[in-house]
Write an enzyme that holds these catalytic residues in place. Structure first.
Site, PDB file in Angstrom:
ATOM      1  CD  GLU A 124      50.112  23.486 -39.384  1.00  0.00           C
ATOM      2  OE1 GLU A 124      49.212  22.804 -39.431  1.00  0.00           O
ATOM      3  OE2 GLU A 124      50.350  25.242 -38.540  1.00  0.00           O
ATOM      4  CG  HIS A 238      42.792  18.579 -38.081  1.00  0.00           C
ATOM      5  ND1 HIS A 238      43.441  17.598 -38.499  1.00  0.00           N
ATOM      6  CD2 HIS A 238      43.388  20.068 -38.384  1.00  0.00           C
ATOM      7  CE1 HIS A 238      44.264  17.863 -38.292  1.00  0.00           C
ATOM      8  NE2 HIS A 238      44.759  19.414 -38.443  1.00  0.00           N
ATOM      9  NE  ARG A 285      44.416  20.965 -41.435  1.00  0.00           N
ATOM     10  CZ  ARG A 285      44.662  22.317 -40.563  1.00  0.00           C
ATOM     11  NH1 ARG A 285      43.275  22.951 -40.325  1.00  0.00           N
ATOM     12  NH2 ARG A 285      45.237  22.167 -39.954  1.00  0.00           N
ATOM     13  CG  HIS A 346      39.777  21.446 -37.039  1.00  0.00           C
ATOM     14  ND1 HIS A 346      39.753  21.659 -36.017  1.00  0.00           N
ATOM     15  CD2 HIS A 346      41.331  22.143 -38.055  1.00  0.00           C
ATOM     16  CE1 HIS A 346      41.316  22.509 -35.791  1.00  0.00           C
ATOM     17  NE2 HIS A 346      41.401  22.859 -36.761  1.00  0.00           N
ATOM     18  NE  ARG A 381      41.516  26.312 -40.808  1.00  0.00           N
ATOM     19  CZ  ARG A 381      42.644  26.087 -39.911  1.00  0.00           C
ATOM     20  NH1 ARG A 381      43.484  27.273 -39.997  1.00  0.00           N
ATOM     21  NH2 ARG A 381      42.481  24.998 -39.114  1.00  0.00           N
TER      22      ARG A 381
HETATM   23  C1  LIG Z   1      42.109  22.773 -31.886  1.00  0.00           C
HETATM   24  C2  LIG Z   1      42.569  23.609 -32.873  1.00  0.00           C
HETATM   25  C3  LIG Z   1      42.766  23.534 -32.945  1.00  0.00           C
HETATM   26  C4  LIG Z   1      43.602  24.916 -33.755  1.00  0.00           C
HETATM   27  N1  LIG Z   1      44.681  25.332 -34.514  1.00  0.00           N
HETATM   28  C5  LIG Z   1      45.038  26.099 -35.467  1.00  0.00           C
HETATM   29  C6  LIG Z   1      46.352  26.625 -35.423  1.00  0.00           C
HETATM   30  O1  LIG Z   1      47.088  26.364 -34.998  1.00  0.00           O
HETATM   31  N2  LIG Z   1      46.592  27.684 -36.279  1.00  0.00           N
HETATM   32  C7  LIG Z   1      45.335  28.764 -36.825  1.00  0.00           C
HETATM   33  O2  LIG Z   1      45.753  29.564 -37.750  1.00  0.00           O
HETATM   34  N3  LIG Z   1      44.343  28.195 -36.644  1.00  0.00           N
HETATM   35  C8  LIG Z   1      44.248  27.268 -35.607  1.00  0.00           C
HETATM   36  N4  LIG Z   1      42.904  26.770 -35.312  1.00  0.00           N
HETATM   37  C9  LIG Z   1      41.438  27.901 -36.002  1.00  0.00           C
HETATM   38  C10 LIG Z   1      41.333  29.087 -35.216  1.00  0.00           C
HETATM   39  O3  LIG Z   1      42.107  28.534 -33.901  1.00  0.00           O
HETATM   40  C11 LIG Z   1      39.941  29.631 -34.946  1.00  0.00           C
HETATM   41  O4  LIG Z   1      39.749  29.260 -36.252  1.00  0.00           O
HETATM   42  C12 LIG Z   1      39.996  30.945 -34.343  1.00  0.00           C
HETATM   43  O5  LIG Z   1      41.081  30.589 -33.272  1.00  0.00           O
HETATM   44  C13 LIG Z   1      38.355  31.201 -34.453  1.00  0.00           C
HETATM   45  O6  LIG Z   1      39.371  32.740 -33.548  1.00  0.00           O
HETATM   46  P1  LIG Z   1      38.141  33.439 -33.810  1.00  0.00           P
HETATM   47  O7  LIG Z   1      37.794  34.828 -32.691  1.00  0.00           O
HETATM   48  O8  LIG Z   1      36.742  33.357 -34.481  1.00  0.00           O
HETATM   49  O9  LIG Z   1      36.595  32.335 -32.092  1.00  0.00           O
HETATM   50  P2  LIG Z   1      36.867  31.677 -30.923  1.00  0.00           P
HETATM   51  O10 LIG Z   1      37.851  31.574 -30.855  1.00  0.00           O
HETATM   52  O11 LIG Z   1      35.917  30.726 -31.581  1.00  0.00           O
HETATM   53  O12 LIG Z   1      36.081  32.034 -29.787  1.00  0.00           O
HETATM   54  C14 LIG Z   1      34.514  32.928 -29.919  1.00  0.00           C
HETATM   55  C15 LIG Z   1      34.359  33.844 -28.615  1.00  0.00           C
HETATM   56  O13 LIG Z   1      32.465  33.994 -29.225  1.00  0.00           O
HETATM   57  C16 LIG Z   1      31.891  33.133 -27.807  1.00  0.00           C
HETATM   58  N5  LIG Z   1      30.724  33.269 -27.999  1.00  0.00           N
HETATM   59  C17 LIG Z   1      30.184  32.538 -29.302  1.00  0.00           C
HETATM   60  N6  LIG Z   1      28.498  32.636 -29.172  1.00  0.00           N
HETATM   61  C18 LIG Z   1      28.555  33.288 -28.317  1.00  0.00           C
HETATM   62  C19 LIG Z   1      26.805  33.497 -27.949  1.00  0.00           C
HETATM   63  N7  LIG Z   1      25.843  33.476 -28.290  1.00  0.00           N
HETATM   64  N8  LIG Z   1      26.912  34.572 -27.460  1.00  0.00           N
HETATM   65  C20 LIG Z   1      28.250  35.441 -26.680  1.00  0.00           C
HETATM   66  N9  LIG Z   1      29.050  34.816 -26.823  1.00  0.00           N
HETATM   67  C21 LIG Z   1      29.630  33.590 -28.067  1.00  0.00           C
HETATM   68  C22 LIG Z   1      32.421  32.217 -27.643  1.00  0.00           C
HETATM   69  O14 LIG Z   1      32.982  32.238 -25.901  1.00  0.00           O
HETATM   70  C23 LIG Z   1      34.162  33.289 -27.683  1.00  0.00           C
HETATM   71  O15 LIG Z   1      34.187  33.257 -26.429  1.00  0.00           O
HETATM   72  C24 LIG Z   1      42.720  25.774 -34.972  1.00  0.00           C
HETATM   73  C25 LIG Z   1      41.012  25.650 -33.949  1.00  0.00           C
HETATM   74  C26 LIG Z   1      40.948  24.390 -32.855  1.00  0.00           C
HETATM   75  C27 LIG Z   1      39.615  23.770 -32.745  1.00  0.00           C
END
Ligand SMILES: Cc1cc2nc3c(=O)[nH]c(=O)nc-3n(C[C@H](O)[C@H](O)[C@H](O)COP(=O)(O)OP(=O)(O)OC[C@H]3O[C@@H](n4cnc5c(N)ncnc54)[C@H](O)[C@@H]3O)c2cc1C
Length: 507
Positions: A124, A238, A285, A346, A381
């Site tokens: 990418e 993005h 990006r 994003h 990033r």
């Molecule tokens: C469409 C899209 C495509 C992407 N593609 C890629 C990719 O190909 N490769 C890559 O490396 N990254 C990618 N990313 C980025 C990556 O997916 C995210 O940065 C990463 O998955 C975030 O993980 P996380 O565990 O930090 O949070 P999340 O997966 O966002 O999980 C957050 C959790 O916290 C909980 N939460 C939030 N607030 C509260 C609250 N007040 N009380 C209780 N629970 C709460 C939510 O319910 C959820 O369970 C992409 C992101 C998106 C949106």
């Protein structure tokens, strides 16, 4: 403002844990899974794993391909991050990435493979080599499926679904628990170790790829608990969110599509990235997002086009089945039609400042995933590094917690918000829309100092109006969180008068 609402509670066998994890995306789930089975752990989540941003990840996960690739993966990450990164954090992430790939496969994650059984690698923007593992264009869903399945089988984990964390409870020894709305009632859960893995802040903007909950709750809670946050001005926009005139959530057309040869075209049909950067459509990006924005301004158009018609229907349907079918639902056959796209919020590079073990500046409080600022991403990033960063540092947190002695909990806890009594001044939905409008008009892809100052003024006024009001619902809590986090982004942007990476300031 310390706590958003009043509470009182006593730690007991029912509400006391060794560790509480807030969030069930890849960060939260992997931290919970890597903790020793002897540690009683609560996982508090507003959205189920399958409905997280983690589950939406399409492109894949960057994994360093052996010792000879280490320096190159580090260098690509630093280059994309404009060398604002913490090089040590980058090295840790890259070095530990092969173990993460092994862990995931041991948990049952099925990455795409070549006919000879070797892992299929893609590329990418900003990567100088093919090093991205993927499961078609649904990598996040596959990882989350495997992690959630493993986590549900673990006896030491208690899941609180449909729960909203409001505030981190602290005492003189640091973190002590979380105040959360569970089943409609506000309850205290206690633990001396607390992991914030609540994801990003895309919902502060009118257009985003992020899920509904992404309004920065965990970051706002950490700010109120006294934790340092850093680099909040660095929000990644993005360049290729699918254009939709009505919806806030924008379906992402993954960068992997350009990795496979997709070409950005102006509203008049001219390819424009070849004049912008030597890597053309695969430039970092931030550069692509600005180029797209300038084309939209120049042609007074709400979108530009992404052209993949030359890649062929069979290839597109096999390599990008999710994107192909989703576009078809929107009336676009991407084998024949150019895809209308525009920049959307994003990813957040900044967040709760942590060290190499995920520790924040508050004792016992850890952060990982998008809510954390580990220093890996710098000012921008590198694609597919965020799943990796979340997993590497979640695992490190789970390794350090058992070796970190903490004092016992106090017999009871109580908190009072500051002076209250006034009615909440707005309809929460309208307040959220107002915040999003301010952020989209003044703190989006191209910023000006004057616009940012106005944003600070307006958001500051909103915070003082709501400061004395009674907060009685999750919507109210979310509005306050959004204002606090938006202010943090705007203040960060104002403290950086020159452009760097995703923070671009003109005038
Ligand atoms: C469409 C899209 C495509 C992407 N593609 C890629 C990719 O190909 N490769 C890559 O490396 N990254 C990618 N990313 C980025 C990556 O997916 C995210 O940065 C990463 O998955 C975030 O993980 P996380 O565990 O930090 O949070 P999340 O997966 O966002 O999980 C957050 C959790 O916290 C909980 N939460 C939030 N607030 C509260 C609250 N007040 N009380 C209780 N629970 C709460 C939510 O319910 C959820 O369970 C992409 C992101 C998106 C949106």
């Amino acid at each position: 403002m310390r706590y958003l609402t009043s509470f009182a509670g006593e730690p007991s066998d029912h509400n006391r844990f060794d560790v509480i994890v807030i969030g069930a995306g890849v960060g939260g789930l992997f931290a919970a899974l890597n903790l020793p089975h002897s540690m009683k752990t609560a996982v508090v989540m507003s959205a189920l794993p399958k409905d997280t941003n983690s589950g939406l990840a399409q492109g894949g996960i960057a994994i360093c391909q052996g010792p000879e690739d280490q320096e190159s993966h580090v260098e690509d990450t630093l280059e994309a991050g404009c060398r604002h990164n913490d090089p040590e954090a980058v090295r840790v992430m890259v070095k530990e990435s092969p173990d993460i790939a092994q862990d995931l496969m041991a948990l049952g994650v099925e990455f795409d493979r070549n006919p000879d059984g070797s892992l299929k690698l893609t590329r990418e923007g900003g990567h100088s080599k093919n090093r991205i593992l993927h499961t078609k264009d649904s990598t996040g869903a596959e990882i989350v499926r495997a992690l959630a399945k493993a986590a549900r089988g673990r006896d030491n984990l208690t899941f609180f679904d449909n729960a909203f964390a409001v505030d981190i409870i602290t005492d003189q020894f640091g973190s002590a628990g979380v105040l959360a709305v569970l089943g409609g009632a506000t309850r205290c859960l206690f633990a001396r170790h607390l992991v914030v893995a609540t994801g990003g802040i895309g919902r502060l903007y009118e257009r985003t790829t992020n899920m509904r909950y992404s309004s920065g709750d965990g970051i706002a809670m950490a700010i109120r608990a006294g934790a340092s946050v850093l680099d909040m001005e660095f929000v990644q926009f993005h360049p290729t969110g699918l254009y939709s005139p009505s919806s806030q959530q924008s379906f992402l057309i993954s960068e992997a599509v350009r990795g496979e040869g997709g070409i950005l075209r102006s509203p008049k049909g001219e390819p424009f990235m070849r004049d912008e950067h030597p890597l053309k459509d695969l430039a970092p990006r931030d550069i692509v997002a600005r180029a797209v924005t300038r084309q939209m301004l120049k042609h007074n158009s709400p979108f530009v086009y992404l052209d993949v018609t030359h890649l062929g229907g069979d290839f597109l349907r096999t390599r990008f089945p999710n994107i192909y079918h989703r576009c078809l639902e929107e009336g676009l056959d991407i084998a024949r039609d150019w895809i209308p796209v525009r920049p959307v919020a994003h990813y957040l590079m900044g967040g709760i400042s942590t060290d190499l073990w995920g520790r924040s500046s508050v004792e016992g409080l850890y952060a990982c995933g998008e809510a954390a600022r580990t220093g890996v991403h710098g000012a921008n990033r590198l694609a597919s590094n965020s799943l990796l960063e979340a997993l590497v540092f979640a695992k490190r947190i789970a390794r350090v917690i058992p070796d970190t002695p903490r004092p016992g909990l106090l017999p009871s806890y109580a908190g009072e918000p500051r002076h209250r009594g006034a009615e909440f001044p707005w309809d929460p939905t309208e307040a959220m829309e107002r915040i999003r409008r301010i952020m989209t008009e003044r703190a989006f892809v191209i910023r000006t100092a004057e616009g940012l100052r106005k944003a600070r003024e307006e958001l500051g006024e909103m915070l003082s109006s709501a400061g004395g009001a009674d907060l009685s619902s999750i919507d109210h809590f979310e509005v306050i969180n959004m204002i606090q986090v938006a202010l943090s982004v705007v203040n960060g942007a104002l403290s950086r008068p020159s452009s760097l990476g995703s923070h671009w300031i003109e005038g």
